[in-house]
Write an enzyme that holds these catalytic residues in place. Sequence first.
Site, PDB file in Angstrom:
ATOM      1  N   GLY A 198      28.647 -20.975  57.969  1.00 27.76           N
ATOM      2  CA  GLY A 198      27.415 -22.545  57.978  1.00 27.76           C
ATOM      3  C   GLY A 198      27.802 -23.204  58.272  1.00 27.76           C
ATOM      4  O   GLY A 198      26.598 -24.490  59.099  1.00 27.76           O
ATOM      5  N   THR A 199      29.219 -24.482  58.744  1.00 33.98           N
ATOM      6  CA  THR A 199      29.677 -25.454  59.275  1.00 33.98           C
ATOM      7  C   THR A 199      29.035 -25.416  61.282  1.00 33.98           C
ATOM      8  O   THR A 199      28.398 -25.878  61.603  1.00 33.98           O
ATOM      9  CB  THR A 199      31.207 -25.847  59.308  1.00 33.98           C
ATOM     10  OG1 THR A 199      30.856 -26.243  57.854  1.00 33.98           O
ATOM     11  CG2 THR A 199      30.631 -27.146  59.905  1.00 33.98           C
ATOM     12  N   ASN A 213      22.969 -28.480  48.107  1.00 35.76           N
ATOM     13  CA  ASN A 213      24.325 -27.186  47.105  1.00 35.76           C
ATOM     14  C   ASN A 213      25.274 -28.245  46.424  1.00 35.76           C
ATOM     15  O   ASN A 213      25.109 -27.309  44.946  1.00 35.76           O
ATOM     16  CB  ASN A 213      25.314 -27.782  48.714  1.00 35.76           C
ATOM     17  CG  ASN A 213      25.355 -28.815  49.033  1.00 35.76           C
ATOM     18  OD1 ASN A 213      24.680 -29.331  49.697  1.00 35.76           O
ATOM     19  ND2 ASN A 213      26.823 -29.448  49.277  1.00 35.76           N
ATOM     20  N   SER A 269      26.308 -18.353  55.654  1.00 35.08           N
ATOM     21  CA  SER A 269      27.743 -18.245  55.664  1.00 35.08           C
ATOM     22  C   SER A 269      28.298 -17.158  54.381  1.00 35.08           C
ATOM     23  O   SER A 269      27.776 -16.542  53.753  1.00 35.08           O
ATOM     24  CB  SER A 269      28.376 -19.890  54.763  1.00 35.08           C
ATOM     25  OG  SER A 269      29.600 -19.674  54.999  1.00 35.08           O
ATOM     26  N   THR A 298      35.508 -12.779  71.149  1.00 35.30           N
ATOM     27  CA  THR A 298      35.324 -11.871  70.495  1.00 35.30           C
ATOM     28  C   THR A 298      35.363 -11.432  68.742  1.00 35.30           C
ATOM     29  O   THR A 298      35.011 -12.635  67.901  1.00 35.30           O
ATOM     30  CB  THR A 298      37.344 -11.027  70.269  1.00 35.30           C
ATOM     31  OG1 THR A 298      37.446 -10.639  71.724  1.00 35.30           O
ATOM     32  CG2 THR A 298      36.827  -9.633  70.181  1.00 35.30           C
ATOM     33  N   CYS A 302      35.329 -38.309  45.964  1.00 42.75           N
ATOM     34  CA  CYS A 302      36.543 -38.978  45.839  1.00 42.75           C
ATOM     35  C   CYS A 302      37.143 -39.660  47.553  1.00 42.75           C
ATOM     36  O   CYS A 302      38.409 -38.598  47.987  1.00 42.75           O
ATOM     37  CB  CYS A 302      37.800 -38.344  45.093  1.00 42.75           C
ATOM     38  SG  CYS A 302      39.133 -39.798  44.380  1.00 42.75           S
TER      39      CYS A 302
HETATM   40  N1  PLP Z   1      25.618 -25.743  54.285  1.00 40.53           N
HETATM   41  C1  PLP Z   1      25.726 -25.978  52.755  1.00 40.53           C
HETATM   42  C2  PLP Z   1      24.564 -25.772  52.842  1.00 40.53           C
HETATM   43  C3  PLP Z   1      26.866 -25.684  52.555  1.00 40.53           C
HETATM   44  O1  PLP Z   1      26.828 -25.995  50.816  1.00 40.53           O
HETATM   45  C4  PLP Z   1      28.079 -25.207  53.102  1.00 40.53           C
HETATM   46  C5  PLP Z   1      29.298 -24.758  51.997  1.00 40.53           C
HETATM   47  O2  PLP Z   1      29.246 -25.395  51.063  1.00 40.53           O
HETATM   48  C6  PLP Z   1      28.148 -25.601  54.697  1.00 40.53           C
HETATM   49  C7  PLP Z   1      26.827 -25.594  55.370  1.00 40.53           C
HETATM   50  C8  PLP Z   1      28.936 -25.064  55.417  1.00 40.53           C
HETATM   51  O3  PLP Z   1      29.527 -23.703  55.263  1.00 40.53           O
HETATM   52  P1  PLP Z   1      30.855 -23.154  55.558  1.00 40.53           P
HETATM   53  O4  PLP Z   1      32.023 -23.482  54.425  1.00 40.53           O
HETATM   54  O5  PLP Z   1      30.533 -21.824  55.631  1.00 40.53           O
HETATM   55  O6  PLP Z   1      30.793 -23.545  57.034  1.00 40.53           O
END
Ligand code: PLP
Length: 387
Positions: free
Chosen positions: A72-73, A152, A200, A238, A326
């Site tokens: 996701g990042t 999240n 993700s 790859t 924290c």
């Molecule tokens: N975006 C949201 C809303 C998330 O909750 C998260 C992970 O908690 C991410 C992005 C990041 O995803 P990843 O852990 O696959 O890099």
Amino acid sequence: MKKKIYLDHNATTPVRKEVVEAMLPYYTDIFGNASSVHMFGQEARKAVEDSREQIASFIGAAAEEVIFTSGGTESDNFAIKGTAYEKKNKGNHIITSSIEHPAVLNTCQYLGQNGFKITYLAVDKYGLVDPEDVKKAITKETVLITIMHANNEVGTILPVKEIGKIAKDNEITFHTDAVQSTGKIPINVNELNVDMLSMSGHKVYGPKGIGALFIRKGTRIEQFMHGGHHEFNKRAGTENVPGIAGFAKAVEVLSKDLEKENKKLSLLRDKLWNGLKNTIADISLNGHPTLRLPNTLDVSFNYIESESIILNLDLKGIAVSGGSACASGSTEPSHVLTAMGVEPTCAQGAVRFSLGKDNTGEDIDYVLEVLPPIVKKLRDMSPIHNK
Ligand code: PLP
């Protein structure tokens, strides 16, 4: 044996057995490089392309609109930086919200330090962005709108469809971070009016280190990783064939009974909330009461700190997480709760319960048995609680 109850599925999910089984051959017999022309490569290529089809059809996209990433990042970074760099001669303004995940917020912040102007839209007390605010924030320089699908921490589902329509009418690229909503609520990229959507693997009972970015055909975006010609020349490297096969299997399994699963999860989530409400005073629900992910419950326990609750629950075998981060000894309320206007004394005691497929009614009963005495004990020790 000590009980072990996992209620932190928004952090990550256990990998399904079927997913592990689907991945194993690609670590052993089918080890080819998906770019090789020989039969070893062709077998791996078939796995990648079949998986692409599977994931694309899950979100209503065409296969060639799905690019595999490392998670996701990376998908968020790719969508945001890729659009910003591609369109830098057209404009330098990006609109986002103040409750995004750090993968979006910090990427925008980085661009903000490098010549871009970022608008961080406010949210209401439920964590909702008003589409009218998006409309008002648009300038001639706006090249990207990036607003998450579901939050999240609190699980609120944002009005992505309406925002997407505004973006479309103004010919502005629209990205949504759907990392938390994927696999929890139905997703169709056409109904949502999105040009790009991040996903993700490890949030959907798939492996870690794999993700995908939907990029609508015709959307202009700069190549993210430079190198070979992988992923339609958009993301070199790859392919992670076992991860890709596992991600696709995870999506295949969960798409079979999403509705049934959602019903079960929302019943358990509501049982937990009702049980807490009936036994503990001075608590409040964070997030929208109905426009919310079926598995997510974020609760503020006033006058105490979430870290203490989490540690005490952990000692009882229950894994949850906090709504506050924290940092170097000081507890800072979460940026999401702060943006929603939650009072610091409530925000500091926020705990996120995120349920998953293996949770049962007995798990919830156990939480309801152990949590009230923990809260009482901590409040008795709290200097800010009037006894
Ligand atoms: N975006 C949201 C809303 C998330 O909750 C998260 C992970 O908690 C991410 C992005 C990041 O995803 P990843 O852990 O696959 O890099």
